[in-house]
Design an enzyme around this catalytic site. Structure first.
Site, PDB file in Angstrom:
ATOM      1  CE1 TYR B 103       3.653  -0.875  -0.421  1.00 41.88           C
ATOM      2  CE2 TYR B 103       2.190  -0.559   1.458  1.00 41.88           C
ATOM      3  CZ  TYR B 103       2.619  -1.323   0.385  1.00 41.88           C
ATOM      4  OH  TYR B 103       2.021  -2.523   0.122  1.00 41.88           O
ATOM      5  NE  ARG B 152      -4.806  -5.632   2.040  1.00 41.37           N
ATOM      6  CZ  ARG B 152      -4.149  -5.891   0.901  1.00 41.37           C
ATOM      7  NH1 ARG B 152      -3.566  -4.930   0.226  1.00 41.37           N
ATOM      8  NH2 ARG B 152      -4.097  -7.127   0.415  1.00 41.37           N
ATOM      9  CG  HIS B 155       0.186  -7.132   0.726  1.00 41.06           C
ATOM     10  ND1 HIS B 155      -0.220  -6.512   1.877  1.00 41.06           N
ATOM     11  CD2 HIS B 155       0.285  -6.143  -0.199  1.00 41.06           C
ATOM     12  CE1 HIS B 155      -0.380  -5.215   1.657  1.00 41.06           C
ATOM     13  NE2 HIS B 155      -0.068  -4.954   0.398  1.00 41.06           N
TER      14      HIS B 155
HETATM   15 FE   FE2 Z   1       0.113  -2.944  -0.182  1.00 41.68          FE
END
Ligand code: FE2
Lengths: 178, 232
Positions: B103, B152, B155
């Protein structure tokens, strides 16, 4: 149809989504909101008391006459055109949020109040609560018998109301499920 | 227009405290939530949020020399209410990792490289049919720093407003066939298997255009039904 499952905001909510002035509800579309300008501010903490940074707080409230800017309010045609009623803030490193808004009027059958939502990493569901300015007969406040003082903002200065949000632990804020 | 909000089936919603997700027992209330019949205050809410925030559009993959690295994909989403009626004109906020699972955010560490052509944030408004389209690259998986092997799965995050305060939704969408789906602590916090399945996008076989991108479809259902004359 069955509503989609919620999920946490996670740790990576883009900072640009907390727009500059999104926490200032005192004007809308070039008009000034009617009513008394106040600040609502508070600190958000987790169980061990640690402040939470970059937690997202949103509020929704009626205008100075107690009217919601929404067609479901029977009086919405008279809503203040200078008041949008919604705002968003992110907490700073001390866990503090600030909104600049106007003191809401009393909606029919209610005490003046401000709806709060808290969204953050570790919250798989949005937490919802309601802040009141003083105690009084109210169908939501009356649901919280022994902890209702925790829903009442403290008048720190004439135009400053403090409302701390404790997610868990001592003086834990009452949250609603609706 | 009045909206009816009914309690949700808890099995279709995530647990609040999740084993192996260390922040959850620190941040979720110890006291039971206070059950509340919605009042006018929660059955109204901000409309036209688009007038209060900066829209960014739904094309975040970049073009030409500035195209993001990764598998180009088109995501077609419809936002509906519990009646299946489209929720048009509502703001949707979208954020995701790049193809390497990184990110653009001060909280993300250096486990994977940033892509100068990918910021990963889209903000747009649904059309009259409740639809929007996102042109992006497929996000990568990323490790969670719990130190016990939790990754994760790929998504995409969504924040949607809807028509009333109680229709506000923050959710995540997953991809079909990802092996990490089966062990993800956030996806699997939802007890009901069918409800989990509804969080997974549908892959659309390449029968039509575009041919240069994967196509996925997804549906988001917000809380709320229209009040009708039959209902008290
Ligand atoms: Fe996320």
């Amino acid at each position: 149809m069955i509503p989609t499952g919620e999920a946490t905001l996670g740790p990576f909510f883009p900072p640009r989504y907390v727009d500059a002035a999104a926490n200032d509800l005192t004007q809308f579309e070039g008009r000034k909101a009617q009513g008394e300008v106040i600040e609502i501010s508070g600190r958000v903490a987790q169980e061990d008391g640690a402040p939470l940074e970059n937690l997202v707080v949103e509020i929704w409230q009626a205008d100075a006459q107690g009217i919601f800017r929404h067609p479901a309010d029977p009086r919405h045609a008279q809503a203040d055109p200078g008041f949008f009623g919604w705002g968003r803030a992110a907490t700073d490193k001390d866990g503090r949020y600030v909104f600049r808004t106007i003191r809401p009027g009393a909606p029919a059958g209610r005490q003046p109040h401000v709806n709060f939502m808290v969204m953050f990493s570790g919250l798989l569901r949005i937490l919802k609560t309601t802040m009141f300015f003083e105690d009084g007969p109210d169908p939501v406040l009356s649901l919280v018998s022994n902890r209702r003082n925790l829903l009442i903002g403290k008048k720190a200065e004439p135009t400053l109301v403090t409302f701390d949000i404790r997610l868990r632990g001592e003086n834990e804020t009452p949250f609603f499920d609706d | 227009m009045a909206t009816i909000i009914r309690p949700r089936d808890e099995r279709t919603q995530p647990a609040r405290i999740v084993p192996g997700y260390p922040q959850t027992p620190l941040r979720n209330p110890r006291e039971p939530l206070v059950r509340r019949e919605p009042t006018l205050s929660e059955l109204t809410g901000p409309l036209e949020v688009a007038g209060r925030v900066k829209l960014l559009g739904g094309d975040i993959a970049g073009h030409g020399a500035a195209q993001a690295i990764g598998q180009l994909m088109h995501l077609r989403v419809r936002v509906l209410d519990e009646d299946g009626a489209p929720v048009g004109g509502t703001v949707v906020e979208i954020w995701q990792a790049n193809a390497a699972g990184r990110y653009i955010h001060p909280n993300d560490d250096d486990h994977a490289p940033p892509d100068p052509n990918f910021y990963g944030a889209a903000r747009l408004v649904t059309d009259e049919s409740g639809a929007f389209e996102l042109r992006t690259v497929k996000p990568g998986a990323y490790p969670v720093p719990t130190g016990d092997g939790w990754w994760r799965p790929p998504h995409i995050h969504f924040s949607v407003f809807g028509k009333v305060w109680l229709s506000r939704l923050v959710t995540q969408m997953y991809f079909p066939g990802e092996p990490l789906n089966a062990q993800d602590r956030i996806l699997n916090a939802v007890p009901d298997a069918a409800a989990r399945e509804r969080l997974v996008a549908r892959y659309v076989p390449p029968t039509g255009n575009p041919h240069n991108a994967l196509v996925f479809e997804h549906q988001i259902v917000l809380r709320g039904k229209a009040a009708t004359a039959e209902q008290p």
